[in-house]
Design an enzyme around this catalytic site. Structure first.
Site, PDB file in Angstrom:
ATOM      1  N   ASP A  95     -19.965  26.703 -34.624  1.00 28.69           N
ATOM      2  CA  ASP A  95     -20.128  25.819 -33.463  1.00 28.69           C
ATOM      3  C   ASP A  95     -19.297  24.557 -33.661  1.00 28.69           C
ATOM      4  OD1 ASP A  95     -22.129  25.340 -30.991  1.00 28.69           O
ATOM      5  OD2 ASP A  95     -21.787  23.449 -32.041  1.00 28.69           O
ATOM      6  N   ILE A  96     -18.487  24.202 -32.660  1.00 27.04           N
ATOM      7  CA  ILE A  96     -17.658  22.995 -32.738  1.00 27.04           C
ATOM      8  C   ILE A  96     -18.557  21.766 -32.591  1.00 27.04           C
ATOM      9  CG2 ILE A  96     -15.721  21.735 -31.739  1.00 27.04           C
ATOM     10  CD1 ILE A  96     -14.657  24.390 -30.674  1.00 27.04           C
ATOM     11  N   ASN A 148     -14.494  16.812 -24.142  1.00 27.01           N
ATOM     12  CA  ASN A 148     -14.438  16.974 -22.694  1.00 27.01           C
ATOM     13  C   ASN A 148     -14.621  15.639 -21.972  1.00 27.01           C
ATOM     14  OD1 ASN A 148     -13.926  19.721 -22.470  1.00 27.01           O
ATOM     15  ND2 ASN A 148     -16.088  20.276 -22.521  1.00 27.01           N
ATOM     16  N   ASP A 194     -10.289  22.653 -23.737  1.00 31.02           N
ATOM     17  CA  ASP A 194      -9.817  24.037 -23.827  1.00 31.02           C
ATOM     18  C   ASP A 194      -8.867  24.221 -25.007  1.00 31.02           C
ATOM     19  OD1 ASP A 194     -11.283  24.744 -21.637  1.00 31.02           O
ATOM     20  OD2 ASP A 194      -9.595  24.791 -20.226  1.00 31.02           O
ATOM     21  N   GLU A 253     -18.529  26.593 -26.829  1.00 32.86           N
ATOM     22  CA  GLU A 253     -17.788  26.195 -28.029  1.00 32.86           C
ATOM     23  C   GLU A 253     -18.304  26.919 -29.277  1.00 32.86           C
ATOM     24  OE1 GLU A 253     -21.202  23.191 -27.871  1.00 32.86           O
ATOM     25  OE2 GLU A 253     -20.148  24.623 -26.591  1.00 32.86           O
TER      26      GLU A 253
END
Length: 351
Positions: free
Chosen positions: A220-221, A228, A237, A263
């Site tokens: 997971d980022i 964003n 993106d 993500e």
């Protein structure tokens, strides 16, 4: 480009008004502007006609994650856009046409061969009797005509089979392209969630039957929403693409890297026990931490990317869901421990 799949129902006025009000309330609670795509997702979520959509949204919220327009667009692409069944039907129809062409060609050739055999048999009988010069000329003419007809028939069959072979090759290429599009995530090129499910089910079955190890990583980022919010969805993106490339390049050909959603990513490691999986996770973690992003328009260097990771391994009797669940729990512990770290399922048992 994927075709738009018909997916919305026309509700009775009372029901439509109820879903409309609930959809607007849903978007307002999550601070999302009611554009057509976000509104469509919210409306269908309240209508409850797509259980998988509802399950995915609720799972996302249960993990303490926020919703925004970016995520709802992904849900829209996953559940309302894609290759229609009509496309597959067209390819099946093409295949049937090819088979009929082969059958027609072979039948024609067989019919021609049978006719040729009858002519030979008849002319052989003629030769057994008293035959004068005129009769011989007639027999020779009949044989020549029959031979030419048979040769023409065989050439027609060869031409038809060559045409079929060309059509079959083109069809095979189209079907492969269709399969690739159906199994790949459009943003990253990694396997999508549906393809992951199929691959993982197969690997679990094989691992159980061969008593072979299998491990799974959830990635997971960290603080992805900040990318964003601060830099826009195009940068977001790009972050997802760069992380996906690092994952793809950091595993073996036999491993499976997939975009689980948003993500979050999944890496399946067949033939790998938990200790080895933690080593792989560490290498991937380091590779991602070294990624450098620069905004082209301003040459501004963007904040570094970090990820949290959870690892699990195959246990006797495991299903896809139970294996993912333990890895997801390990990921949750990693995030609760401050993010930017790796936690194995063994460590969650200690806690």
């Amino acid at each position: 480009m994927s075709e738009f799949m018909p997916c919305f129902h026309i509700d009775l006025p009372d029901k439509a008004q109820q879903h409309h009000a609930a959809a607007l309330d849903f978007l307002e609670r999550h601070g999302i502007s009611p554009n057509p795509i976000c509104y469509a997702i919210a409306y269908e979520y309240d209508a409850g006609r797509k259980p998988e959509l509802n399950l995915e949204i609720e799972s996302h919220l249960d993990r303490g994650r926020e919703l925004d327009a970016h995520y709802l667009r992904e849900f829209f692409d996953t559940h309302f856009m894609g290759q229609s069944d009509e496309k597959v039907g067209e390819h099946i129809a093409d295949l049937h046409n090819l088979l009929y062409k082969v059958l027609e060609g072979v039948s024609g050739a067989c019919s021609g061969a049978a006719d040729f055999g009858k002519v030979l048999e008849a002319q052989t009988e003629e030769l057994k009797g008293d035959v004068d010069m005129a009769g011989l000329k007639e027999i020779a003419g009949n044989l020549l005509t029959a031979t030419n007809k048979a040769m023409t028939s065989n050439q027609a069959m060869r031409d038809q089979l060559e045409s079929v072979e060309k059509d079959a090759s083109e069809l095979k290429s189209q079907v492969k392209q269709l399969q690739d599009q159906a199994s790949r995530d459009s943003l990253t090129g990694l396997y999508n969630r549906n393809a992951l499910s199929q691959q993982l089910d197969s690997m679990i079955e094989r691992g159980a039957s061969e008593d072979a190890p299998l491990s799974l990583l959830m990635v997971d980022i960290d603080h992805f929403k900040r990318f964003n919010d601060n830099f826009g969805h195009l940068i977001g993106d790009e972050v997802i693409r760069r992380v996906s490339m690092a994952l793809q390049q950091g595993v073996r050909d036999m491993d499976v890297a997939a975009r689980f959603g948003g993500e979050e990513f999944t890496v399946v490691l067949p033939g790998t026990d938990l200790d080895k999986a933690m080593e792989v996770a560490q290498k991937l973690h380091e590779a991602i931490s070294k990624l450098v992003l620069v905004r082209r328009s301003t040459k501004e260097k963007l904040p570094g990317i970090t990820v949290s990771m959870g690892a699990s391994c195959l246990h006797p009797g495991d299903s896809r869901e139970s294996l993912i669940e333990r890895s997801d729990q390990a990921l949750y512990h990693a995030k609760e421990s401050g993010r930017n770290c790796i936690v194995s399922e063994a460590e969650t048992l200690v806690h």
